[in-house]
Design a protein around this motif. Sequence first.
Motif, mmCIF file in Angstrom:
data_model
loop_
_atom_site.group_PDB
_atom_site.id
_atom_site.type_symbol
_atom_site.label_atom_id
_atom_site.label_comp_id
_atom_site.label_asym_id
_atom_site.label_seq_id
_atom_site.Cartn_x
_atom_site.Cartn_y
_atom_site.Cartn_z
ATOM 1 N N ALA A 262 -5.878 11.931 -6.075
ATOM 2 C CA ALA A 262 -6.942 12.613 -5.338
ATOM 3 C C ALA A 262 -8.258 11.839 -5.381
ATOM 4 O O ALA A 262 -9.035 11.882 -4.423
ATOM 5 C CB ALA A 262 -7.144 14.016 -5.905
ATOM 6 N N ALA A 263 -8.515 11.122 -6.470
ATOM 7 C CA ALA A 263 -9.807 10.464 -6.662
ATOM 8 C C ALA A 263 -9.893 9.070 -6.038
ATOM 9 O O ALA A 263 -10.981 8.603 -5.727
ATOM 10 C CB ALA A 263 -10.123 10.358 -8.148
ATOM 11 N N GLY A 264 -8.771 8.423 -5.836
ATOM 12 C CA GLY A 264 -8.790 7.049 -5.333
ATOM 13 C C GLY A 264 -8.893 6.982 -3.826
ATOM 14 O O GLY A 264 -8.353 7.824 -3.118
ATOM 15 N N VAL B 261 3.665 -1.367 -11.213
ATOM 16 C CA VAL B 261 2.333 -0.894 -11.595
ATOM 17 C C VAL B 261 1.644 -0.266 -10.384
ATOM 18 O O VAL B 261 1.642 -0.836 -9.294
ATOM 19 C CB VAL B 261 1.477 -2.072 -12.120
ATOM 20 N N LEU B 262 1.042 0.914 -10.604
ATOM 21 C CA LEU B 262 0.211 1.533 -9.590
ATOM 22 C C LEU B 262 -1.214 1.000 -9.721
ATOM 23 O O LEU B 262 -1.752 0.907 -10.831
ATOM 24 C CB LEU B 262 0.169 3.059 -9.756
ATOM 25 N N LEU B 263 -1.820 0.653 -8.590
ATOM 26 C CA LEU B 263 -3.177 0.122 -8.562
ATOM 27 C C LEU B 263 -4.050 1.068 -7.745
ATOM 28 O O LEU B 263 -3.776 1.287 -6.558
ATOM 29 C CB LEU B 263 -3.188 -1.284 -7.931
ATOM 30 N N PHE B 264 -5.076 1.628 -8.366
ATOM 31 C CA PHE B 264 -5.963 2.573 -7.711
ATOM 32 C C PHE B 264 -7.242 1.859 -7.300
ATOM 33 O O PHE B 264 -7.837 1.138 -8.093
ATOM 34 C CB PHE B 264 -6.294 3.737 -8.647
ATOM 35 N N ARG B 265 -7.689 2.072 -6.068
ATOM 36 C CA ARG B 265 -8.881 1.398 -5.555
ATOM 37 C C ARG B 265 -9.993 2.408 -5.351
ATOM 38 O O ARG B 265 -9.772 3.493 -4.801
ATOM 39 C CB ARG B 265 -8.552 0.719 -4.225
ATOM 40 N N GLN C 236 0.841 -1.195 0.000
ATOM 41 C CA GLN C 236 0.000 0.000 0.000
ATOM 42 C C GLN C 236 0.875 1.243 0.000
ATOM 43 O O GLN C 236 1.879 1.317 0.712
ATOM 44 C CB GLN C 236 -0.920 0.025 1.217
ATOM 45 N N VAL C 237 0.484 2.213 -0.802
ATOM 46 C CA VAL C 237 1.157 3.511 -0.814
ATOM 47 C C VAL C 237 0.563 4.317 0.336
ATOM 48 O O VAL C 237 -0.628 4.617 0.338
ATOM 49 C CB VAL C 237 0.955 4.239 -2.164
ATOM 50 N N THR C 238 1.384 4.628 1.325
ATOM 51 C CA THR C 238 0.892 5.336 2.506
ATOM 52 C C THR C 238 1.259 6.812 2.506
ATOM 53 O O THR C 238 0.721 7.576 3.304
ATOM 54 C CB THR C 238 1.416 4.664 3.792
ATOM 55 N N ASP C 239 2.143 7.236 1.614
ATOM 56 C CA ASP C 239 2.483 8.654 1.491
ATOM 57 C C ASP C 239 3.108 8.882 0.122
ATOM 58 O O ASP C 239 3.711 7.964 -0.455
ATOM 59 C CB ASP C 239 3.463 9.075 2.592
ATOM 60 N N TYR D 289 -2.078 1.246 -4.310
ATOM 61 C CA TYR D 289 -1.133 0.160 -4.082
ATOM 62 C C TYR D 289 -0.096 0.172 -5.191
ATOM 63 O O TYR D 289 -0.337 0.673 -6.284
ATOM 64 C CB TYR D 289 -1.863 -1.191 -4.063
ATOM 65 N N PHE D 290 1.074 -0.396 -4.899
ATOM 66 C CA PHE D 290 2.140 -0.479 -5.890
ATOM 67 C C PHE D 290 2.603 -1.924 -5.987
ATOM 68 O O PHE D 290 2.951 -2.535 -4.978
ATOM 69 C CB PHE D 290 3.317 0.423 -5.509
ATOM 70 N N ASP D 291 2.566 -2.464 -7.190
ATOM 71 C CA ASP D 291 3.038 -3.819 -7.456
ATOM 72 C C ASP D 291 4.536 -3.746 -7.717
ATOM 73 O O ASP D 291 4.977 -3.232 -8.743
ATOM 74 C CB ASP D 291 2.298 -4.397 -8.658
#
Length: 81
Positions: free
Chosen positions: A61-63, A74-78, A12-15, A67-69
Amino acid sequence: MSDYTEKIQVRQVTDIHSNWSEQGDEAPGKFSFQLVLDNGAEERVIRPTSEDADVLMDLFAAGESLYFDLGRGVLLFRDIT
């Protein structure tokens, strides 16, 4: 490191820290984003084009979460709203 943490491929991208750097007189600058993963367990730097950086800012801003694989880069937006 334990075997378990070595197998984790998605974090997870936390910052996110953003940066723009000058590339010389009359040359376009370059953007980069430092992704802090799992509260500092790991970090990655991505260097998108200015057009991609603009789109990424909107997606950040929208997600709901990001997450980052690590294996694929690859960036994964939830839950993008």
